[in-house]
Design a protein around this motif. Structure first.
Motif, short mmCIF file in Angstrom:
data_model
loop_
_atom_site.label_atom_id
_atom_site.label_comp_id
_atom_site.label_asym_id
_atom_site.label_seq_id
_atom_site.Cartn_x
_atom_site.Cartn_y
_atom_site.Cartn_z
N LEU A 90 -3.76 1.94 -11.59
CA LEU A 90 -3.68 1.36 -10.29
C LEU A 90 -3.74 2.56 -9.25
O LEU A 90 -4.26 2.11 -8.09
CB LEU A 90 -1.69 1.09 -10.26
CG LEU A 90 -1.50 -0.02 -11.17
CD1 LEU A 90 -0.01 -0.24 -11.12
CD2 LEU A 90 -2.24 -1.28 -10.94
N ARG A 91 -3.62 3.68 -9.59
CA ARG A 91 -4.00 4.93 -8.38
C ARG A 91 -5.38 4.68 -8.23
O ARG A 91 -5.87 4.84 -7.00
CB ARG A 91 -3.56 6.32 -9.00
CG ARG A 91 -3.83 7.24 -8.05
CD ARG A 91 -3.57 8.62 -8.66
NE ARG A 91 -2.24 8.90 -9.53
CZ ARG A 91 -2.44 8.79 -10.64
NH1 ARG A 91 -3.21 9.04 -11.53
NH2 ARG A 91 -1.07 9.04 -11.32
N THR A 92 -6.37 4.41 -9.24
CA THR A 92 -7.70 4.20 -8.70
C THR A 92 -7.90 3.04 -8.12
O THR A 92 -8.86 2.98 -7.15
CB THR A 92 -8.66 4.30 -10.05
OG1 THR A 92 -8.16 5.51 -10.75
CG2 THR A 92 -9.98 3.95 -10.17
N TYR A 93 -7.30 1.97 -8.25
CA TYR A 93 -7.36 0.78 -7.48
C TYR A 93 -7.19 1.09 -6.10
O TYR A 93 -7.76 0.61 -5.29
CB TYR A 93 -6.64 -0.43 -8.16
CG TYR A 93 -7.45 -1.18 -9.25
CD1 TYR A 93 -7.69 -2.54 -8.51
CD2 TYR A 93 -7.95 -0.88 -10.26
CE1 TYR A 93 -8.23 -3.35 -9.67
CE2 TYR A 93 -8.98 -1.69 -11.05
CZ TYR A 93 -9.23 -3.05 -10.63
OH TYR A 93 -9.86 -3.79 -11.39
N ARG A 94 -5.92 1.66 -5.86
CA ARG A 94 -5.49 1.97 -4.59
C ARG A 94 -6.42 2.74 -3.88
O ARG A 94 -6.81 2.39 -2.69
CB ARG A 94 -4.04 2.59 -4.80
CG ARG A 94 -3.00 1.55 -5.04
CD ARG A 94 -1.63 2.02 -4.59
NE ARG A 94 -1.64 3.27 -5.40
CZ ARG A 94 -0.68 3.28 -6.54
NH1 ARG A 94 -0.41 2.14 -7.04
NH2 ARG A 94 -0.54 4.57 -7.37
N ARG A 95 -7.07 3.78 -4.47
CA ARG A 95 -7.98 4.51 -3.90
C ARG A 95 -9.05 3.98 -3.40
O ARG A 95 -9.81 3.83 -2.51
CB ARG A 95 -8.24 5.79 -4.68
CG ARG A 95 -7.18 6.90 -4.79
CD ARG A 95 -7.59 7.93 -5.73
NE ARG A 95 -6.63 9.05 -5.99
CZ ARG A 95 -6.53 10.02 -6.66
NH1 ARG A 95 -7.39 10.11 -7.59
NH2 ARG A 95 -5.58 10.77 -6.84
N GLY A 96 -9.57 2.85 -4.31
CA GLY A 96 -10.63 2.14 -4.34
C GLY A 96 -10.54 1.28 -3.02
O GLY A 96 -11.62 1.11 -2.18
N GLY A 97 -9.36 0.72 -2.68
CA GLY A 97 -9.08 0.11 -1.57
C GLY A 97 -9.28 0.81 -0.17
O GLY A 97 -9.96 0.29 0.58
N ARG A 98 -8.71 2.05 -0.33
CA ARG A 98 -9.00 2.57 1.02
C ARG A 98 -10.44 3.21 1.12
O ARG A 98 -10.95 3.43 2.35
CB ARG A 98 -8.11 4.27 0.88
CG ARG A 98 -6.53 3.85 0.75
CD ARG A 98 -5.90 5.25 1.15
NE ARG A 98 -5.93 6.15 -0.13
CZ ARG A 98 -4.88 6.03 -1.28
NH1 ARG A 98 -3.95 4.81 -1.30
NH2 ARG A 98 -5.04 6.66 -2.24
N VAL A 99 -10.98 3.60 0.11
CA VAL A 99 -12.52 4.04 0.33
C VAL A 99 -13.17 2.80 0.66
O VAL A 99 -14.18 3.27 1.48
CB VAL A 99 -13.23 4.53 -1.13
CG1 VAL A 99 -14.46 4.53 -1.20
CG2 VAL A 99 -12.58 5.78 -1.31
N LEU A 100 -12.86 1.59 0.35
CA LEU A 100 -13.60 0.34 0.70
C LEU A 100 -13.59 0.13 2.24
O LEU A 100 -14.40 -0.06 2.98
CB LEU A 100 -13.36 -0.83 -0.02
CG LEU A 100 -13.95 -1.99 0.25
CD1 LEU A 100 -15.53 -1.76 0.14
CD2 LEU A 100 -13.59 -3.28 -0.52
N TRP A 101 -12.35 0.38 2.54
CA TRP A 101 -11.95 0.24 4.09
C TRP A 101 -12.98 1.22 4.89
O TRP A 101 -13.50 0.85 5.97
CB TRP A 101 -10.54 0.05 4.33
CG TRP A 101 -10.32 0.01 5.83
CD1 TRP A 101 -9.89 0.92 6.63
CD2 TRP A 101 -10.59 -1.07 6.75
NE1 TRP A 101 -9.67 0.49 8.00
CE2 TRP A 101 -10.02 -0.83 8.10
CE3 TRP A 101 -10.99 -2.37 6.40
CZ2 TRP A 101 -10.06 -1.81 8.99
CZ3 TRP A 101 -11.00 -3.42 7.75
CH2 TRP A 101 -10.66 -3.12 8.83
N GLN A 102 -12.77 2.12 4.64
CA GLN A 102 -13.35 3.57 5.29
C GLN A 102 -15.00 3.25 5.29
O GLN A 102 -15.71 3.23 6.34
CB GLN A 102 -13.36 4.81 4.73
CG GLN A 102 -13.98 5.95 5.25
CD GLN A 102 -13.70 7.30 4.65
OE1 GLN A 102 -12.96 7.30 3.90
NE2 GLN A 102 -14.19 8.26 5.02
#
Length: 441
Positions: A90-102
């Motif tokens: 889940l930590r990697t999924y959340r980081r992926g979401g932030r990276v995608l928005w950026q």
């Protein structure tokens, strides 16, 4: 939103590839669980795919279509089977979401900074897509993990059955192989404990879970390792004693007040089936109430001898104590209680009188009457042995009748004669629907 993404799709794809590289490197650096499970190329590919799936989900959402979640579910199931912690996933999924928005904002700004305000309404839609994907991966992970835990319990239960029942399973697993798979040495110091049915409270006590490892006592040295097997008629514990004395098993169970029987120590995994039978026999000699309720077989051999021969025990009751058993209820109870107390006091009339809260002469009079009725003398060692064994037979018979009455009142079927006689009964299947009295491992 769909129009903006189409305008920047080529640049966005390049930027997502770079973002996947960065996130894979960060994940492998900061998360040992991922580093132990996946190589960089595989992890980078999975992150890249996840980010592209999120973009496609955003496009589908803008069209009013449902987000495709099959890949997220497959990822959750795969990582659960591989043993990756859910927190890492889940930590990697959340980081992926932030990276995608950026990455999205950078791509839009590079294409047309004036278009950035048009991107803002898509933020809510993007986070909704990411939430759906995260929920799907977590739900699939938990479902798979639960199924995996069930399989592990079934396998462990089957291996314990091989050791406790002394027969290879359908796959031909031997006792030595079963011991090895359970993490037990083929040779060592083992014992078996059998806890009577209807027991509650093991879940709150010291010791191991149903199939757990060593447990710490109340500020003392670690207790022996116990592997518990839940069956319909009670609990069976395989105890790896190590350097602990056999008495430590009684100390482990004593605070719980449960009736239990403990086998002698055996030195090989192949001897555990015999130890199981002896522990079940010891349980039949354990007191129903009062004092320690854990019976070590070697401390109760005469009573175990009586319990092992149901037919002879009945004959012993009738031949030795028949005249006493024929008395009215109160007279019978008084004489049998006095005899049992006198035997427990090692033949001391004075000690027996203190326990019974009566005068010493009263005890002497009762014992003389018992001698007259039975024709046995309490000064003759042979007669004392007969009376002691007969008294044990009476106590065990009364306990069996009480237990049968309790089962009948609870609507349970009567115990088969073979089980009452101590014959081996087929084990309850591993999936028995009964609350384990032990804390889950």
């Amino acid at each position: 939103m769909e129009r903006i993404i189409e305008e920047i799709r080529e640049d966005l794809s390049r930027r997502i590839a770079v973002a996947a590289d960065r996130l894979a490197d960060r994940t492998l650096t900061e998360d040992p669980a991922y580093a132990a499970l996946l190589g960089r190329a595989e992890l980078r590919e999975r992150i890249h795919h996840h980010l592209r799936q999120a973009v496609e989900g955003l496009v589908r959402s803008s069209r009013g279509l449902p987000v495709e979640l099959a890949d997220a579910r497959a990822t959750g199931a795969l990582r659960a089977e591989q043993g990756l912690p859910l927190a890492s996933l889940l930590r990697t999924y959340r980081r992926g979401g932030r990276v995608l928005w950026q990455t999205l904002t950078e791509a839009v700004a590079a294409h047309d900074r004036a278009a950035l305000p048009r991107l803002l309404p898509g933020a809510t839609a993007l986070w909704d897509v990411l939430d759906q994907m995260t929920d799907a991966v977590a739900e699939s992970y938990r479902r798979t993990e639960a199924a995996r835990a069930d399989r592990d319990r079934e396998r462990r239960a089957a291996l314990l059955d091989v050791l406790l029942d002394g027969a290879a399973d359908s796959g031909g697993v031997t006792a030595a192989q079963a011991a090895a798979r359970l993490g037990l040495p083929e040779r060592g110091r083992f014992a078996v404990v059998v806890v009577g049915s209807g027991g509650e409270g093991l879940s709150a006590g010291p010791g191991a879970g149903p199939t757990a490892g060593p447990a710490a006592g109340q500020g003392h040295a670690p207790a022996p390792r116990v592997l518990w097997r839940v069956r319909g008629d009670g609990e069976i514990g395989l105890v790896e004693l190590g350097h602990h004395p056999l008495e430590s098993v009684r100390e482990l169970l004593a605070p719980l007040g449960l009736r239990a029987g403990v086998s002698p120590v055996v030195g090989e995994a192949a001897e555990l089936a015999r130890a199981h039978r002896l522990a079940a026999l010891a349980l039949r000699t354990a007191p129903e109430s009062g004092g320690p309720r854990t019976a070590l077989l070697d401390e109760r051999l005469p009573a175990a001898l009586v319990a092992a021969e149901a037919e002879l025990a009945g004959r012993l009751r009738r031949v030795v104590l028949g005249p006493v058993l024929a008395l009215p209820v109160e007279d019978r109870r008084t004489l049998l209680t006095t005899l049992g107390t006198w035997l427990a006091c090692q033949g001391s009339t004075t000690s027996a009188a203190q326990r019974l809260y009566c005068h010493r002469n009263t005890v002497s009079n009762r014992l003389r009457r018992l001698e007259q009725l039975t024709g046995r003398s309490l000064t003759d060692p042979r007669h004392v042995v007969e009376l002691a064994l007969a008294h044990a037979a009476v106590v065990q018979h009364a306990a069996a009748q009480h237990a049968a009455a309790g089962r009948l009142a609870a609507g349970e079927p009567p115990t088969p004669p073979a089980a009452r006689a101590g014959a081996r009964v087929s084990p309850t299947p591993a999936g028995t629907a009964r609350r384990s009295p032990r804390r889950p491992a």
